[in-house]
Scaffold this motif. Structure first.
Motif, PDB file in Angstrom:
ATOM      1  N   ALA B  18       0.780  -1.220  -0.146  1.00 46.52           N
ATOM      2  CA  ALA B  18      -0.146   0.028  -0.056  1.00 46.52           C
ATOM      3  C   ALA B  18       0.482   1.158  -0.037  1.00 46.52           C
ATOM      4  O   ALA B  18       0.635   2.132  -0.470  1.00 46.52           O
ATOM      5  CB  ALA B  18      -0.945   0.092   1.286  1.00 46.52           C
ATOM      6  N   TRP B  19       1.921   1.054   0.632  1.00 46.52           N
ATOM      7  CA  TRP B  19       2.934   2.206   0.749  1.00 46.52           C
ATOM      8  C   TRP B  19       3.543   2.664  -0.534  1.00 46.52           C
ATOM      9  O   TRP B  19       3.786   3.702  -1.057  1.00 46.52           O
ATOM     10  CB  TRP B  19       3.832   2.031   1.818  1.00 46.52           C
ATOM     11  CG  TRP B  19       4.991   3.293   2.018  1.00 46.52           C
ATOM     12  CD1 TRP B  19       4.642   4.296   2.368  1.00 46.52           C
ATOM     13  CD2 TRP B  19       6.138   3.396   1.687  1.00 46.52           C
ATOM     14  NE1 TRP B  19       5.857   5.287   2.663  1.00 46.52           N
ATOM     15  CE2 TRP B  19       6.818   4.584   2.088  1.00 46.52           C
ATOM     16  CE3 TRP B  19       7.097   2.411   1.021  1.00 46.52           C
ATOM     17  CZ2 TRP B  19       8.046   4.914   1.628  1.00 46.52           C
ATOM     18  CZ3 TRP B  19       8.414   2.613   0.925  1.00 46.52           C
ATOM     19  CH2 TRP B  19       8.851   4.031   1.326  1.00 46.52           C
ATOM     20  N   ILE B  20       3.987   1.420  -1.360  1.00 41.06           N
ATOM     21  CA  ILE B  20       4.930   1.702  -2.537  1.00 41.06           C
ATOM     22  C   ILE B  20       3.885   1.983  -3.687  1.00 41.06           C
ATOM     23  O   ILE B  20       4.012   2.810  -4.403  1.00 41.06           O
ATOM     24  CB  ILE B  20       5.659   0.209  -2.907  1.00 41.06           C
ATOM     25  CG1 ILE B  20       6.387   0.002  -1.789  1.00 41.06           C
ATOM     26  CG2 ILE B  20       5.956   0.279  -4.158  1.00 41.06           C
ATOM     27  CD1 ILE B  20       7.227  -1.248  -1.625  1.00 41.06           C
ATOM     28  N   SER B  21       2.807   1.284  -3.635  1.00 46.22           N
ATOM     29  CA  SER B  21       1.892   1.658  -4.991  1.00 46.22           C
ATOM     30  C   SER B  21       1.326   3.110  -4.777  1.00 46.22           C
ATOM     31  O   SER B  21       1.354   3.554  -3.957  1.00 46.22           O
ATOM     32  CB  SER B  21       0.357   0.705  -4.808  1.00 46.22           C
ATOM     33  OG  SER B  21      -0.182   1.277  -3.700  1.00 46.22           O
TER      34      SER B  21
END
Lengths: 413, 235
Positions: B18-21
Motif C-alpha cells: 500500500a505504501w509503495i503503490s
C-alpha cells in the motif's frame, strides 16, 4: 574465530553500504529540498499578490509594471500551490527513492562481497588441499597461485615450506647414510688396528733377533722383515685415513666473515697445487683476490671448512692430471643462506658415478691411489654445519660444487 | 500453518504494498448533491449532460475555484454492458479565475470537439452558467447505448490543469538541478560557467524522478446514475 571473521565482514559491508547510500542520498536530498517550502511562505506570497493589485490601483501610471510583477509572482504561487497539493506524493516518492537507494547499496556491496568470495573460494580450497598435503608430509606441494594478496602469499609460503622440508629430508638421509658408513669404518679400523700392531711388534722382534747374524739366511730374513714393515706402514696409513673419516669431530662454529676468510684461503693456497690456479669471483666478470662481498657472515668451523675446500681442490687437481686448470670460488648470499660455488674447468665427473659421488669409497682413482673418502668427509662436514654440499653441475668443460651454509645459528637437535 | 504470528508478514506485506503503490486518483466519491443530472439527445446524434447539480458549492470544489489555477472537471460517462456492449464517453470543463481582472474563464470541451469559452464576472454568474451547462458526453454516431440503459456519470475535480502541472514539473526539475549545482560550487562564477553537460547526471535522474511524482490527483469526485433517453440508436 569464524564468528569474528563473519562479524567483521558484516560490519565492513554495512559501512560500505552506508557510504554508498550516503553518497546517493545526498544527491537525492539536494534535488528534493526545493519542495520544502513552509505554508507561511505561500500565504505571504498570496498577500503580496493582493498588495500588488492595490498598488496598481493607487499608482495607475505604473500599472503595467505591477501587472508584470503580479504575473511573475502568480506563476510562482501557482507552482507552490501545485507542489502543496502534491506534497504527499513527493514525500512518498522521496521515501521510495531512499529505500531503493539503500537496497541498491546493500545489494551492490553484498554482490561485490559475494563475487569476491566466489573468486576466493576455489583458491582457498586449493590452499586448504596444499596445507593438508603439507601436514601429511608431502614435499612436492604446489599451490600454483601467483596472486599478490594474502592467499597468494600464503600459497607461496606453503610451497617454500615444502621445498625446505624436501631439502631437510635429503640432508637427513645423507647424514644417516654417512653416519652408518662412519660407524662401519670405525669398526673396521678398530678390527684392523690390533692385528696390525701385533704383527708390527712380532716382525720388529724377529728383526732384532736377526740383528748381528752375518749368515746369508739371516740377511734375507732381515730384508723380508723390512719389506713386511713397509707394507704394514702403508696399511697403518690406510687405517689412519679410515679412522679420520670414522672419528670426524663435531665442528666448533664461530661466526666468520666469509669474504675475508676466502681471501685468506686464497693467499695461503694459491700456489699449493702445481697445475691449479685459484680464482675468487663474487660478481660476474670480476675475478681475483679482494673482490668478495663484504659483510657476508656465517657460523663456521674455519679449519673444517678449509678442509672441504682443500678436498675439492685436490680432486680438481687430480682430475686435471698433467694439464693445467683453474678453480673459481664464488660467494653469494640469500636471505637465509650463504652459497659458495666451487667451479673447476676439469674433465668433469663420469656420469655413472655422479648420483653417488658423496658415498664413501666412490672414486675414479686406481686402486691404491685414493680411497674415495674426500667428498664423503666434505659432505659430512657441511651437513654438520647444518648446511649442505651438492654437485650443482658436471660436464666435459668442468664441475661445480655448491657449499650451502645457514646465515644464522641453527638449533641442532 | 496459519496462526497469530503467521499473519504478521501478510500484514506487513500488505502495508508495504500500500505504501509503495501509487496513489489512486481522487478521494472517495462523494454523494451527489441536489439531485441528479439529466441525459438528453441533441440533434439526434449527441448525448448531452444537463441540469448539473450544484457541486461548485462543495467545500473541496469552492476553495479551489479562486486560487488562480485552472480547476479541471473531468467527466466520464459509461453504460452497463448488458445490451449492445459498453459505451464510453467523456468531456472536460475548465474554470480559471483571473486574479488580476477578477473574472472567471471557462472552457467546455465535449465529444463534439468544439470548445466553448465563456467569461464570467461574478461567482453568481458562474453558478448560473454551471446550472445551465450542457456537456456533450457521447457521439452517438460512433457508438450508441441501448435506450433506457443505465449510465454512470463521474466527475473528477483536479485543482490544476495538465499544462500547469507540466510547467511545475519543469520548474521543480530545474530548481532541483540549480539546488544541486549551488551545493556543489558555491562560487557564482562557477555557477555561471556550469553547463548542463557538466551537471551531475545523478541529480538529473533524481530531479526527473522527483518532478514526475507530481500527479494530477483529484481532490474529490462525484458520481451519478442516469438513464439514457429513448432514441439513442446506432445508425
Amino acid at each position: 574465530m569464524r564468528f569474528r571473521a563473519v562479524l567483521i565482514s558484516v560490519i565492513l559491508m554495512g559501512l560500505a553500504a552506508l557510504l554508498v547510500f550516503h553518497f546517493f542520498q545526498r544527491q537525492l536530498t539536494r534535488a528534493s529540498n526545493v519542495f520544502a517550502a513552509p505554508p507561511e511562505v505561500l500565504a505571504g506570497l498570496e498577500d503580496s499578490l493582493e498588495d500588488l493589485k492595490h498598488l496598481a490601483h493607487l499608482e495607475p501610471e505604473r500599472q503595467a509594471e505591477y501587472r508584470r510583477r503580479f504575473d511573475q509572482l502568480e506563476t510562482t504561487v501557482q507552482r507552490l500551490r501545485i507542489l502543496e497539493h502534491g506534497r504527499a506524493d513527493l514525500q512518498k516518492r522521496y521515501e521510495q527513492l531512499l529505500l531503493a537507494l539503500f537496497l541498491i547499496s546493500v545489494i551492490a556491496v553484498t554482490g561485490i562481497y559475494a563475487w569476491r568470495q566466489s573468486r576466493h573460494g576455489p583458491r582457498l580450497t586449493r590452499l586448504q588441499e596444499a596445507l593438508r598435503d603439507l601436514a601429511a608430509g608431502s614435499t612436492e606441494v604446489r599451490v600454483g597461485d601467483r596472486g599478490r594478496d594474502t592467499i597468494g602469499r600464503i600459497g607461496r609460503m606453503v610451497e617454500h615450506t615444502s621445498n625446505v622440508m624436501a631439502k631437510d629430508r635429503q640432508r637427513l638421509a645423507s647424514l644417516e647414510n654417512l653416519s652408518s658408513w662412519q660407524e662401519a669404518a670405525r669398526r673396521h679400523a678398530h678390527e684392523m688396528r690390533t692385528p696390525l700392531t701385533t704383527s708390527r711388534l712380532e716382525i720388529e722382534r724377529l728383526a732384532e733377533q736377526l740383528e748381528g747374524d752375518p749368515s746369508q739366511r739371516a740377511t734375507e730374513h732381515r730384508h723380508l722383515a723390512e719389506s713386511a714393515l713397509e707394507e704394514l706402514d702403508r696399511l697403518s696409513a690406510f687405517t689412519r685415513r679410515f679412522t679420520s673419516f670414522a672419528r670426524l669431530p663435531r665442528p666448533r662454529l664461530l661466526r666468520q666473515d666469509l669474504g675475508h676468510w676466502i681471501e685468506e684461503f686464497f693467499a695461503a693456497y694459491q700456489n699449493a697445487w702445481d697445475n691449479l690456479t685459484l680464482k675468487v669471483a663474487t660478481r660476474p666478470g670480476i675475478t681475483g683476490p679482494n673482490t668478495t662481498e663484504p659483510g657476508i657472515t656465517a657460523p663456521v668451523d674455519r679449519d673444517m671448512l678449509r678442509q672441504v675446500l682443500v678436498n675439492l681442490c685436490d680432486n680438481a687437481a687430480t682430475a686435471l692430471g698433467a694439464r693445467s686448470g683453474s678453480v673459481a670460488l664464488s660467494l653469494t648470499a640469500e636471505e637465509n643462506w650463504v652459497l659458495l660455488d666451487v667451479t673447476d674447468d676439469g674433465p668433469g665427473i663420469p656420469e655413472d658415478i655422479r648420483s653417488r659421488v658423496f658415498e664413501p669409497y666412490t672414486t675414479t682413482s686406481t686402486i691404491g691411489e685414493g680411497m674415495g673418502l674426500g667428498l664423503a668427509i666434505s659432505k659430512k662436514i657441511m651437513l654438520d654445519h647444518h648446511g649442505n654440499l651438492e654437485l650443482l653441475s658436471s660436464s666435459a668443460s668442468g664441475t661445480t660444487f655448491r657449499l650451502t651454509l645457514p646465515r644464522r645459528e641453527a638449533h641442532s637437535g | 500453518m496459519m496462526n497469530g504470528k503467521g499473519s504478521i508478514p501478510a500484514i506487513v506485506l500488505t502495508g508495504l504494498l500500500a505504501w509503495i503503490s501509487p496513489p489512486l486518483a481522487g478521494d472517495e466519491s462523494q454523494a451527489p448533491e441536489a439531485g441528479n443530472p439529466n441525459l438528453e439527445i441533441v440533434e439526434g446524434d449527441l448525448l448531452v449532460l444537463s441540469g448539473m447539480p450544484m457541486i461548485l458549492n462543495h467545500e473541496e470544489v469552492s476553495r479551489h475555484l479562486t486560487t488562480g489555477l485552472t480547476t479541471t472537471f473531468a467527466f466520464r460517462f459509461e453504460t452497463a454492458a448488458k445490451v449492445g456492449g459498453k459505451a464510453r464517453g467523456g468531456a472536460r470543463v475548465e474554470i480559471r479565475y483571473e486574479l488580476w481582472d477578477e473574472v472567471f474563464h471557462t472552457v467546455t470541451l465535449g465529444m463534439d470537439g468544439r470548445p466553448v469559452r465563456h467569461q464570467l464576472t461574478t461567482l453568481e454568474e458562474l453558478h448560473t452558467w454551471w446550472r445551465e451547462l450542457r456537456v456533450p458526453l457521447l457521439d452517438l454516431r460512433a457508438r450508441a447505448p441501448a435506450s433506457n440503459a443505465n449510465g454512470s456519470i463521474e466527475i473528477d475535480i483536479v485543482p490544476f490543469s495538465k499544462a500547469e502541472r507540466d510547467d511545475t514539473q519543469r520548474w521543480l526539475y530545474d530548481s532541483a538541478l540549480r539546488a544541486g549545482s549551488t551545493a556543489q560550487s558555491p562560487s557564482l562564477e562557477d555557477r555561471a560557467d556550469r553547463s548542463p553537460t557538466t551537471r551531475n547526471s545523478l541529480e538529473q535522474v533524481f530531479g526527473v524522478l522527483i518532478a514526475t511524482s507530481l500527479r494530477s490527483r483529484a481532490v474529490t469526485s462525484f458520481r451519478w446514475q442516469a438513464k439514457v433517453p429513448a432514441g439513442a440508436t446506432t445508425p
